[in-house]
Design a protein around this motif. Structure first.
Motif, PDB file in Angstrom:
ATOM      1  N   ILE A 128      -3.389 -15.534  15.970  1.00 25.41           N
ATOM      2  CA  ILE A 128      -3.265 -16.527  15.936  1.00 25.41           C
ATOM      3  C   ILE A 128      -3.620 -17.399  14.838  1.00 25.41           C
ATOM      4  O   ILE A 128      -3.548 -18.464  14.060  1.00 25.41           O
ATOM      5  N   GLY A 129      -5.044 -16.983  14.951  1.00 26.59           N
ATOM      6  CA  GLY A 129      -5.969 -17.748  13.890  1.00 26.59           C
ATOM      7  C   GLY A 129      -5.872 -17.782  12.359  1.00 26.59           C
ATOM      8  O   GLY A 129      -5.299 -17.599  11.916  1.00 26.59           O
ATOM      9  N   GLU A 130      -7.403 -17.899  11.864  1.00 30.51           N
ATOM     10  CA  GLU A 130      -6.675 -17.964  10.114  1.00 30.51           C
ATOM     11  C   GLU A 130      -6.861 -16.671   9.566  1.00 30.51           C
ATOM     12  O   GLU A 130      -6.374 -15.625   8.668  1.00 30.51           O
ATOM     13  N   GLY A 131      -7.408 -15.669  10.560  1.00 26.65           N
ATOM     14  CA  GLY A 131      -7.384 -14.240  10.680  1.00 26.65           C
ATOM     15  C   GLY A 131      -6.334 -13.406  10.558  1.00 26.65           C
ATOM     16  O   GLY A 131      -6.572 -13.050   9.075  1.00 26.65           O
ATOM     17  N   PRO A 132      -5.193 -12.749  10.984  1.00 27.07           N
ATOM     18  CA  PRO A 132      -4.549 -12.643   9.931  1.00 27.07           C
ATOM     19  C   PRO A 132      -3.797 -13.426   8.811  1.00 27.07           C
ATOM     20  O   PRO A 132      -3.041 -12.345   8.234  1.00 27.07           O
ATOM     21  N   LYS A 133      -3.642 -14.539   8.657  1.00 27.63           N
ATOM     22  CA  LYS A 133      -2.911 -15.280   7.672  1.00 27.63           C
ATOM     23  C   LYS A 133      -3.879 -14.736   6.230  1.00 27.63           C
ATOM     24  O   LYS A 133      -3.470 -14.422   5.192  1.00 27.63           O
ATOM     25  N   ILE A 134      -5.126 -14.484   6.541  1.00 29.25           N
ATOM     26  CA  ILE A 134      -5.570 -14.016   5.383  1.00 29.25           C
ATOM     27  C   ILE A 134      -5.889 -13.244   5.209  1.00 29.25           C
ATOM     28  O   ILE A 134      -5.581 -12.437   3.397  1.00 29.25           O
ATOM     29  N   THR A 135      -5.068 -11.491   5.981  1.00 31.32           N
ATOM     30  CA  THR A 135      -5.847 -10.480   6.288  1.00 31.32           C
ATOM     31  C   THR A 135      -4.415 -10.193   5.228  1.00 31.32           C
ATOM     32  O   THR A 135      -4.240  -9.575   4.573  1.00 31.32           O
ATOM     33  N   LEU A 136      -3.558 -11.155   5.893  1.00 34.55           N
ATOM     34  CA  LEU A 136      -1.351 -11.152   4.840  1.00 34.55           C
ATOM     35  C   LEU A 136      -1.557 -11.432   3.349  1.00 34.55           C
ATOM     36  O   LEU A 136      -1.360 -10.355   2.685  1.00 34.55           O
ATOM     37  N   VAL A 137      -2.718 -12.638   3.130  1.00 36.55           N
ATOM     38  CA  VAL A 137      -2.559 -12.948   1.673  1.00 36.55           C
ATOM     39  C   VAL A 137      -3.891 -11.540   0.847  1.00 36.55           C
ATOM     40  O   VAL A 137      -3.675 -10.881  -0.502  1.00 36.55           O
ATOM     41  N   ALA A 138      -4.091 -11.440   1.562  1.00 37.42           N
ATOM     42  CA  ALA A 138      -5.300 -10.337   1.054  1.00 37.42           C
ATOM     43  C   ALA A 138      -4.939  -8.690   0.797  1.00 37.42           C
ATOM     44  O   ALA A 138      -4.992  -7.960  -0.732  1.00 37.42           O
ATOM     45  N   ILE A 139      -3.787  -8.356   1.890  1.00 40.27           N
ATOM     46  CA  ILE A 139      -3.125  -6.831   1.151  1.00 40.27           C
ATOM     47  C   ILE A 139      -2.256  -7.620   0.595  1.00 40.27           C
ATOM     48  O   ILE A 139      -2.116  -6.779  -0.089  1.00 40.27           O
ATOM     49  N   GLY A 140      -1.798  -8.652   0.498  1.00 42.70           N
ATOM     50  CA  GLY A 140      -0.711  -8.542  -1.295  1.00 42.70           C
ATOM     51  C   GLY A 140      -1.355  -9.054  -2.325  1.00 42.70           C
ATOM     52  O   GLY A 140      -0.787  -8.377  -3.072  1.00 42.70           O
ATOM     53  N   SER A 141      -2.532  -9.373  -2.479  1.00 43.02           N
ATOM     54  CA  SER A 141      -3.231  -8.801  -3.499  1.00 43.02           C
ATOM     55  C   SER A 141      -3.774  -7.778  -3.617  1.00 43.02           C
ATOM     56  O   SER A 141      -4.358  -7.063  -4.998  1.00 43.02           O
ATOM     57  N   PHE A 142      -3.878  -6.838  -2.575  1.00 43.91           N
ATOM     58  CA  PHE A 142      -4.777  -5.716  -2.927  1.00 43.91           C
ATOM     59  C   PHE A 142      -4.212  -4.625  -3.619  1.00 43.91           C
ATOM     60  O   PHE A 142      -4.259  -4.241  -5.107  1.00 43.91           O
ATOM     61  N   PHE A 143      -2.938  -5.060  -3.576  1.00 47.29           N
ATOM     62  CA  PHE A 143      -1.991  -3.685  -4.223  1.00 47.29           C
ATOM     63  C   PHE A 143      -2.440  -3.970  -5.609  1.00 47.29           C
ATOM     64  O   PHE A 143      -2.043  -2.879  -6.246  1.00 47.29           O
ATOM     65  N   PRO A 144      -1.547  -5.158  -6.417  1.00 48.84           N
ATOM     66  CA  PRO A 144      -1.446  -4.830  -7.815  1.00 48.84           C
ATOM     67  C   PRO A 144      -2.387  -4.716  -8.151  1.00 48.84           C
ATOM     68  O   PRO A 144      -3.070  -3.869  -8.928  1.00 48.84           O
ATOM     69  N   VAL A 145      -4.048  -5.324  -7.756  1.00 51.36           N
ATOM     70  CA  VAL A 145      -5.046  -5.275  -8.410  1.00 51.36           C
ATOM     71  C   VAL A 145      -5.773  -3.232  -8.470  1.00 51.36           C
ATOM     72  O   VAL A 145      -6.093  -2.631  -9.692  1.00 51.36           O
ATOM     73  N   TYR A 146      -5.162  -3.045  -7.029  1.00 51.40           N
ATOM     74  CA  TYR A 146      -5.486  -1.330  -6.908  1.00 51.40           C
ATOM     75  C   TYR A 146      -4.855  -0.458  -8.039  1.00 51.40           C
ATOM     76  O   TYR A 146      -5.465   0.309  -8.517  1.00 51.40           O
ATOM     77  N   THR A 147      -3.570  -0.797  -7.903  1.00 52.15           N
ATOM     78  CA  THR A 147      -2.612  -0.519  -8.925  1.00 52.15           C
ATOM     79  C   THR A 147      -2.828   0.190 -10.420  1.00 52.15           C
ATOM     80  O   THR A 147      -2.848   0.754 -11.387  1.00 52.15           O
ATOM     81  N   THR A 148      -3.362  -1.743 -11.267  1.00 49.13           N
ATOM     82  CA  THR A 148      -3.356  -1.267 -12.335  1.00 49.13           C
ATOM     83  C   THR A 148      -4.977  -0.580 -12.959  1.00 49.13           C
ATOM     84  O   THR A 148      -4.836  -0.078 -13.576  1.00 49.13           O
ATOM     85  N   VAL A 149      -5.923  -0.912 -11.782  1.00 46.21           N
ATOM     86  CA  VAL A 149      -7.392  -0.685 -11.895  1.00 46.21           C
ATOM     87  C   VAL A 149      -7.541   0.861 -12.174  1.00 46.21           C
ATOM     88  O   VAL A 149      -7.905   1.356 -13.117  1.00 46.21           O
ATOM     89  N   SER A 150      -6.529   1.537 -11.732  1.00 45.59           N
ATOM     90  CA  SER A 150      -6.200   2.826 -10.588  1.00 45.59           C
ATOM     91  C   SER A 150      -5.863   3.723 -11.941  1.00 45.59           C
ATOM     92  O   SER A 150      -6.200   4.795 -12.557  1.00 45.59           O
ATOM     93  N   ALA A 151      -4.791   3.083 -12.540  1.00 44.04           N
ATOM     94  CA  ALA A 151      -3.722   3.374 -13.984  1.00 44.04           C
ATOM     95  C   ALA A 151      -4.783   3.784 -14.795  1.00 44.04           C
ATOM     96  O   ALA A 151      -4.747   4.344 -15.583  1.00 44.04           O
ATOM     97  N   ALA A 152      -5.282   2.523 -15.015  1.00 48.71           N
ATOM     98  CA  ALA A 152      -5.924   2.258 -15.681  1.00 48.71           C
ATOM     99  C   ALA A 152      -6.929   2.939 -15.922  1.00 48.71           C
ATOM    100  O   ALA A 152      -6.933   3.446 -17.909  1.00 48.71           O
ATOM    101  N   LEU A 153      -8.345   3.036 -15.448  1.00 49.58           N
ATOM    102  CA  LEU A 153      -9.015   3.821 -15.310  1.00 49.58           C
ATOM    103  C   LEU A 153      -9.108   5.091 -15.376  1.00 49.58           C
ATOM    104  O   LEU A 153      -9.384   6.188 -16.783  1.00 49.58           O
ATOM    105  N   ALA A 154      -7.541   5.700 -15.086  1.00 45.90           N
ATOM    106  CA  ALA A 154      -7.308   7.200 -15.091  1.00 45.90           C
ATOM    107  C   ALA A 154      -7.203   7.598 -16.636  1.00 45.90           C
ATOM    108  O   ALA A 154      -7.202   8.577 -17.152  1.00 45.90           O
ATOM    109  N   HIS A 155      -6.386   6.454 -17.425  1.00 45.23           N
ATOM    110  CA  HIS A 155      -6.427   6.428 -18.505  1.00 45.23           C
ATOM    111  C   HIS A 155      -7.073   6.197 -19.663  1.00 45.23           C
ATOM    112  O   HIS A 155      -6.326   5.665 -20.661  1.00 45.23           O
TER     113      HIS A 155
END
Lengths: 260, 274
Positions: A128-155
């Motif tokens: 219940i420390g900082e780990g899970p909270k930071i991880t959840l934020v990271a999960i949230g930030s990951f997907f939009p960046v992943y999606t836009t970067v992969s789509a943009a580079l592919a095209h």
């Protein structure tokens, strides 16, 4: 091209600021009116002034800064990790058809998992420390960046990529000199979306298992019937989210200055 | 003018020959080019003339190493082309400038990688001056006209000091006047540098004006993939005007071979135009 824009910048800038502030001011007035007519009890809707008092009170005893600071820290670390990983994996998936075929469907499936579904698992694994909270934020930030970067580079513009190849660029230098600059606008919009989603996931994390932070302030004030603090927390989240976006927007403008 | 002569004159451009033997290019089942044999001497200007979609750009890309032949050999300067060839430089139909770089920065893409950073900008400016764009080094591609952008693309190619300059319909998207100026510029640059030029075009007059030899690419009359239909020497020394009388016969011959026969020689045709 740039001189007329420079000459008239203060005019439209001022007008835009006035236009942007008009609605909040109107809402504030409506809030004051509703609260003072007694249509709602002060437990349901405290007047703006008592929210300001709550701000003064929390700021005075120093707890406000603790909440704000810990929330900011979680977002900054989580966003840095999530967007960094999202960028790296997005680049791999965008550049390599093989990696895309292998990885993209699984990532898309993971993406469909609602944010709160991760919480019990993260608490179980990371405590219940900082780990899970930071991880959840990271999960949230990951997907939009992943999606836009992969789509943009592919095209990425095949004409420009071909020019790069024709002039002897390969691998890393082709990526750095041609592909990334050509997709920079898309990358920045992904980063901004990722930052916004990071704040979203932060509140989700703090609502459930924490003893500090703005999300905790929300649940805590709900439990103690302090609607003024609850409203204050919402306003602070709005202000901080907006401030972060503006900061990133400034970086974006500086980097993309030469793109127009 | 002094500067111009010094850049191209001292550029150390060594014209390279090009040799194609039995070249075939197929995309899956679809055969685009077949049985292409062609010898180009160093310093020669050769136009690849053909209808659109006949595979002439594909042939150019094979020479530049942007594409690989399905069969046959492609040699530049006696060595097989494998991957992007450092002895070749391409100008495409579109300028294809990097919008985030200045014109000088775009030209720098053609400069050798080991050139010190401090020299890159100066070198970029020198090559821009070569295409009469002095003073536009700090402009962005979006701030200049299509013709200027295409001249920048030419400067970028020249900065590579190519043994073979590959021009893939580089004037096709320009307006008529700009096209004439660009043709003069290319002619001028070729004469001063002596580089070999392979020019892809569908414009008979452009080929007559610029080329020493015209290679007509077309499918054989009985159908099948594109091959070399004819190789024709263009009479007269460059620079020449495509209205010169001795070119009239060649012009009608080429147009007839391209499937648009003219009844009369060009000058008479112009007189009886409606």
């Amino acid at each position: 091209m740039t001189s007329p824009a420079k000459a008239t910048r203060s005019g439209p800038g001022l007008r835009a600021a006035v236009a942007a502030l008009a609605l909040p001011v109107l809402l504030l007035a409506a809030w004051q009116v509703l609260a003072s007519t007694g249509a709602y009890s002060s437990a349901q809707l405290p007047p703006p002034l008592s929210v300001l008092e709550a701000l003064g009170q929390l700021a005075g005893d120093g707890t406000l800064w603790q909440h704000v600071a810990i929330s900011l820290q979680r977002v900054v670390i989580g966003f840095a990790a999530g967007s960094g990983l999202g960028f790296a994996l997005g680049a791999l998936v965008g550049l390599s058809a093989a990696v895309r075929a292998l990885v993209a469907p699984s990532v898309a499936a993971l993406r469909a998992v609602p944010s709160l579904a991760w919480v019990p698992l993260l608490v179980l694994w990371l405590g219940i420390g900082e780990g899970p909270k930071i991880t959840l934020v990271a999960i949230g930030s990951f997907f939009p960046v992943y999606t836009t970067v992969s789509a943009a580079l592919a095209h990425a513009d095949p004409h420009l990529v071909e020019v790069g190849r024709a002039y002897g660029l390969r691998g890393g230098s082709l990526l750095g000199r041609i592909m990334l600059p050509s997709v920079a606008p898309a990358v920045f919009s992904g980063l901004r979306l990722g930052l916004a989603q990071g704040w979203l996931f932060l509140v989700a994390a703090e609502l459930i298992a924490s003893s500090m932070g703005l999300g905790f302030l929300l649940t805590d004030s709900q439990n103690t019937g302090r609607t003024d603090i609850l409203l204050l927390a919402i306003l602070l989240l709005a202000a901080l989210g907006k401030a972060c976006d503006v900061l990133l927007g400034l970086v974006e403008r500086r980097v993309l200055r030469t793109h127009t | 003018m002094v500067i111009r002569t010094s850049v191209v004159g001292s550029a150390g451009i060594a014209p390279a020959g090009v040799s194609l033997r039995g070249v075939r290019r197929a995309f899956g089942e679809h055969v685009v080019l077949q049985g292409i044999d062609l010898e180009i001497s160093p310093g020669e200007v050769v136009a690849l003339l053909g209808a659109s979609g006949c595979g002439k750009s594909t042939l150019l890309r094979l020479v530049g190493g942007l594409d690989t032949a399905t069969a046959g050999t492609v040699r530049v300067d006696g060595h097989d082309v494998a991957g992007i060839d450092p002895r070749c430089a391409v100008v495409f139909q579109e300028p294809r400038l990097l919008p985030w770089r200045t014109l000088a920065g775009n030209v720098a893409l053609g400069l050798p990688r080991d050139l010190p950073r401090a020299d890159r900008d100066a070198e970029g400016r020198r090559w821009l001056a070569e295409v009469e764009l002095d003073g536009f080094a700090r402009h962005r591609p979006r701030q200049v006209s299509g013709g200027m952008a295409q001249r920048t693309a030419l400067a970028r190619a020249l900065a590579r000091r190519p043994g073979v300059l590959l021009l893939d319909e580089p004037f096709a998207a320009l307006d008529a006047l700009t096209r004439l100026r660009m043709q003069d510029l290319v002619e001028d640059v070729q004469r001063r540098s002596g580089t070999t030029v392979l020019l892809v075009t569908h414009d008979v007059d452009e080929a007559l004006k610029l080329a020493d030899r015209i290679v007509l690419l077309a499918a054989p009359p009985d159908g099948g993939p594109t091959g070399v239909a004819a190789v024709l020497d263009v009479p007269g020394d460059r620079p020449r005007d495509h209205h010169q009388p001795e070119l009239a016969e060649l012009r009608s011959d080429l147009l007839a071979r391209l499937g648009v026969p003219r009844r009369a020689a060009p000058r008479e045709r112009e007189n009886d135009a409606p």
